[in-house]
Design a protein around this motif. Structure first.
Motif, short mmCIF file in Angstrom:
data_model
loop_
_atom_site.label_atom_id
_atom_site.label_comp_id
_atom_site.label_asym_id
_atom_site.label_seq_id
_atom_site.Cartn_x
_atom_site.Cartn_y
_atom_site.Cartn_z
N TRP A 357 0.85 -1.20 0.00
CA TRP A 357 0.00 0.00 0.00
C TRP A 357 0.88 1.25 0.00
CZ3 TRP A 357 -5.53 -0.34 1.82
CH2 TRP A 357 -6.19 0.88 1.66
N ASN A 358 0.80 2.02 -1.06
CA ASN A 358 1.53 3.28 -1.18
C ASN A 358 3.01 3.10 -0.86
OD1 ASN A 358 2.07 6.01 -1.59
ND2 ASN A 358 1.41 6.61 0.46
N ASN A 359 3.64 2.19 -1.55
CA ASN A 359 5.05 1.91 -1.26
C ASN A 359 5.97 3.08 -1.58
OD1 ASN A 359 7.31 -0.07 -0.73
ND2 ASN A 359 7.77 0.49 -2.85
N MET A 360 5.59 3.94 -2.53
CA MET A 360 6.49 5.02 -2.95
C MET A 360 6.84 5.99 -1.81
SD MET A 360 7.89 4.97 -5.91
CE MET A 360 7.73 4.42 -7.61
N GLN A 361 6.00 6.05 -0.78
CA GLN A 361 6.33 6.93 0.33
C GLN A 361 7.66 6.52 0.97
OE1 GLN A 361 4.07 6.43 4.09
NE2 GLN A 361 2.93 4.82 3.03
N TYR A 362 7.92 5.22 1.03
CA TYR A 362 9.16 4.73 1.64
C TYR A 362 10.36 4.92 0.70
CZ TYR A 362 5.44 2.50 4.27
OH TYR A 362 4.30 2.27 4.99
N VAL A 363 10.07 4.95 -0.59
CA VAL A 363 11.13 5.17 -1.57
C VAL A 363 11.63 6.61 -1.49
CG1 VAL A 363 11.72 5.13 -4.02
CG2 VAL A 363 10.12 3.43 -3.09
N SER A 364 10.71 7.56 -1.52
CA SER A 364 11.13 8.97 -1.51
C SER A 364 11.79 9.36 -0.19
CB SER A 364 9.93 9.88 -1.81
OG SER A 364 8.91 9.74 -0.85
N SER A 365 11.21 8.91 0.93
CA SER A 365 11.80 9.26 2.23
C SER A 365 13.14 8.56 2.42
CB SER A 365 10.84 8.89 3.36
OG SER A 365 10.53 7.51 3.36
N GLY A 366 13.24 7.31 1.95
CA GLY A 366 14.51 6.59 2.04
C GLY A 366 15.58 7.21 1.17
N ALA A 367 15.23 7.58 -0.04
CA ALA A 367 16.20 8.22 -0.94
C ALA A 367 16.70 9.53 -0.35
CB ALA A 367 15.56 8.46 -2.30
N PHE A 368 15.82 10.25 0.35
CA PHE A 368 16.22 11.51 0.97
C PHE A 368 17.25 11.28 2.08
CE2 PHE A 368 15.86 14.91 4.08
CZ PHE A 368 15.92 16.06 3.29
N LEU A 369 16.96 10.33 2.98
CA LEU A 369 17.89 10.07 4.08
C LEU A 369 19.24 9.57 3.57
CD1 LEU A 369 15.89 8.48 7.05
CD2 LEU A 369 16.45 10.87 6.61
N VAL A 370 19.23 8.73 2.55
CA VAL A 370 20.48 8.23 1.97
C VAL A 370 21.29 9.38 1.38
CG1 VAL A 370 21.48 6.78 0.16
CG2 VAL A 370 19.63 5.89 1.59
N LEU A 371 20.61 10.31 0.70
CA LEU A 371 21.30 11.46 0.12
C LEU A 371 21.90 12.35 1.20
CD1 LEU A 371 22.05 13.04 -2.43
CD2 LEU A 371 19.86 14.26 -2.23
N VAL A 372 21.14 12.61 2.26
CA VAL A 372 21.64 13.43 3.36
C VAL A 372 22.86 12.76 4.00
CG1 VAL A 372 21.12 14.31 5.68
CG2 VAL A 372 19.45 14.57 3.85
N TYR A 373 22.80 11.44 4.14
CA TYR A 373 23.94 10.74 4.75
C TYR A 373 25.14 10.72 3.80
CZ TYR A 373 25.85 8.08 8.55
OH TYR A 373 26.60 7.72 9.64
#
Length: 520
Positions: A357-373
């Motif tokens: 259900w609405n998996n893309m929310q985890y993709v965008s938030s995960g990609a953001f944290l990985v970029l910040v790190y």
């Protein structure tokens, strides 16, 4: 090398790039990868992502509204309760104003500007990004009617989902629900405090009075949430089946504390995070998702950033414990932890996959944290992330974040963009009431509660209005996607899906168009 340095000076690149010659060599791999993968127009994606928030506006629309198929709605919100609750955002394709996801959306928009504001500005979109934040914070100011009262929700999912109407025609219940001393909601109070604290940083230089006002509300909400503890969905039953606070409220209190520390530099908030890190799970929970509900990974990444400053060294041991959990999350995204249960799932096409259900929310938030790190590692003199499956460089993290975004924009097995309105092929039957029916501005004839179901919902025609910039729920675990309006698990979009993308698009646009041009 000398010619490259001359080019870089002409481009006036940040000192962190032009000053460190050794960093040039590590950039070659990134640039080569940019050239070897499909090129997406990140500037266009950034512009479109910010348009989406205008499509989701509730209340009286401003004169500069760019999404012209929308009109005023929800103008009596709060009237029955004697409070002005006009404004804010609809979270998705329905018309309930849910406080928890709305606040998380604003927090992530603010974090995008805090990290990548110079790149958003360079793309000419800073004003629109700030407007998107302010539309939310103006509403939160209204909703926080006294120190220990916060209006949590307007409308309810049960009656709202019974109807398929444009927001301008709403006939469903607009009852409002609140948290207070007798009906606490520390998770909601904490997230709203985090949103207002993060936003206060955004407005600090350009609108100091507004920034101070936001900070005042944030501090009161944090005190309220900490003093009167409880889960908001246990006191607001209508929220339970839609936005259940599965993680509880302790992560939101830590989340609020660290954002308040960043906004105020007041060590009271830092000490709160340090003192409660163990008992609240901040250094205990190893998490493989970051979302509107589960904030631990975000807290852990923010705590890791504090380690770059000498003034925090007296808390070094505790902050390093936070960092170890942040690295667990980052390694899990790259599938470099030990054992499958300690890693996120990936589709055959390489997309982060948490649930259907609405998996893309985890993709965008995960990609953001990985970029910040990735940025954090780069600033740490070439330090590498040590995962169980091997060491990872900042460049590899950047590439992973980019791979997730590129998948969203069309580099996937179906060659489909999941950002609506971007590229030649994207979902055209988005599960969205207003978009699926004739625009109110074109036809002001009233559409009744079930009339929308009769005439529009089951239609196989594309939506008459395009919800530009919406990130839909996305494909299943096999990269399959069924573009049907009734397939809400895949075709509904949410504000918190798109919010983390704002900063990523801006950073990738900068790398693609500015740094690359300095070399080629």
């Amino acid at each position: 090398m000398e010619k490259m340095m001359i080019k870089m000076r002409k481009k006036k690149l940040p000192l962190s790039i032009s000053h460190h010659c050794c960093f040039l060599l590590s950039l070659f791999s990134i640039f080569a990868s940019f050239r070897s993968t499909p090129v997406h127009n990140y500037a266009d994606a950034l512009t479109k992502s910010l348009l989406y928030f205008e499509a989701q506006r509730s209340g009286r629309l401003p004169y500069n509204q760019r999404v012209t198929w929308r009109d005023n709605s929800g103008l009596t919100d709060g009237l029955e309760q004697g409070v002005d609750l006009v404004g804010g955002y609809y979270d998705a394709g329905d018309h309930v104003k849910f406080g928890l996801p709305m606040a998380f959306t604003v927090t992530m928009l603010s974090w995008s500007i805090i990290e990548y504001g110079e790149y958003i500005s360079g793309a000419g979109e800073l004003e629109h990004a700030v407007e998107a934040i302010k539309w939310g914070t103006d509403y939160f100011i209204k909703a926080h009617t006294s120190p220990n009262v916060l209006w949590a929700e307007v409308g309810d999912g049960y009656t709202d989902h019974y109807c398929w109407q444009r927001p301008e025609d709403m006939t469903t219940s607009r009852q409002a629900y609140k948290i207070d001393e007798n009906n606490p909601g520390s998770d909601l109070a904490g997230e709203t405090a985090a949103a207002m604290a993060a936003a206060s940083i955004v407005f600090k230089k350009t609108n100091p009075h507004y920034s101070h006002l936001l900070l005042h509300h944030a501090q009161q909400l944090f005190e309220f949430g900490d003093k009167y503890r409880g889960k908001y969905d246990e006191n607001i039953g209508v929220a339970k089946n839609y936005y259940t606070s599965v993680s509880g409220y302790k992560d939101e209190l830590l989340w609020a504390a660290i954002w308040l520390y960043r906004a105020t530099d007041n060590h009271h908030y830092l000490n709160y995070m340090i003192d409660n890190g163990d008992s609240f799970g901040g250094i205990g929970w190893s998490i493989t998702e970051f979302s509107w509900d589960v904030k631990f990974a975000g807290i852990q990444v923010l705590a890791s950033q504090l380690l770059t400053e000498e003034k925090h060294m007296k808390h070094k041991d505790m902050l390093e414990k936070y960092q170890s959990k942040a690295e667990y999350y980052i390694c899990s995204c790259l599938n470099k932890n030990n054992g499958t249960k300690n890693n996120v799932g990936l589709t055959p096409g390489g997309l982060i996959y948490i649930r259907q259900w609405n998996n893309m929310q985890y993709v965008s938030s995960g990609a953001f944290l990985v970029l910040v790190y990735s940025d954090l590692l780069r600033k740490s003199n070439g330090k590498e992330l040590k995962c169980h499956g091997g060491e990872v460089t900042s460049e590899e993290l950047l590439q992973f974040s980019k791979s997730q975004v590129d998948y969203i924009l069309g580099s996937n097995p179906l060659n489909m963009s999941y950002l609506v309105g971007f590229g030649p092929r994207f979902p055209t039957r988005v599960h969205h009431r207003g978009a699926s029916m004739v625009s109110y501005r074109e036809n002001k004839g009233f559409i009744g509660c079930t009339q929308g179901y009769d005439n529009w919902y089951g239609s196989t025609d594309p939506n008459p209005n395009i919800v530009v910039g919406a990130l839909v729920g996305g494909p299943n675990h096999n990269d399959e996607f069924n573009d049907k309006r009734g397939n809400y698990m895949q075709t509904e979009a949410c504000t918190y899906n798109t919010a983390p993308l704002v900063g990523i698009f801006a950073k990738l646009n900068y790398l693609e168009n500015t740094v690359l041009h300095a070399f080629y």
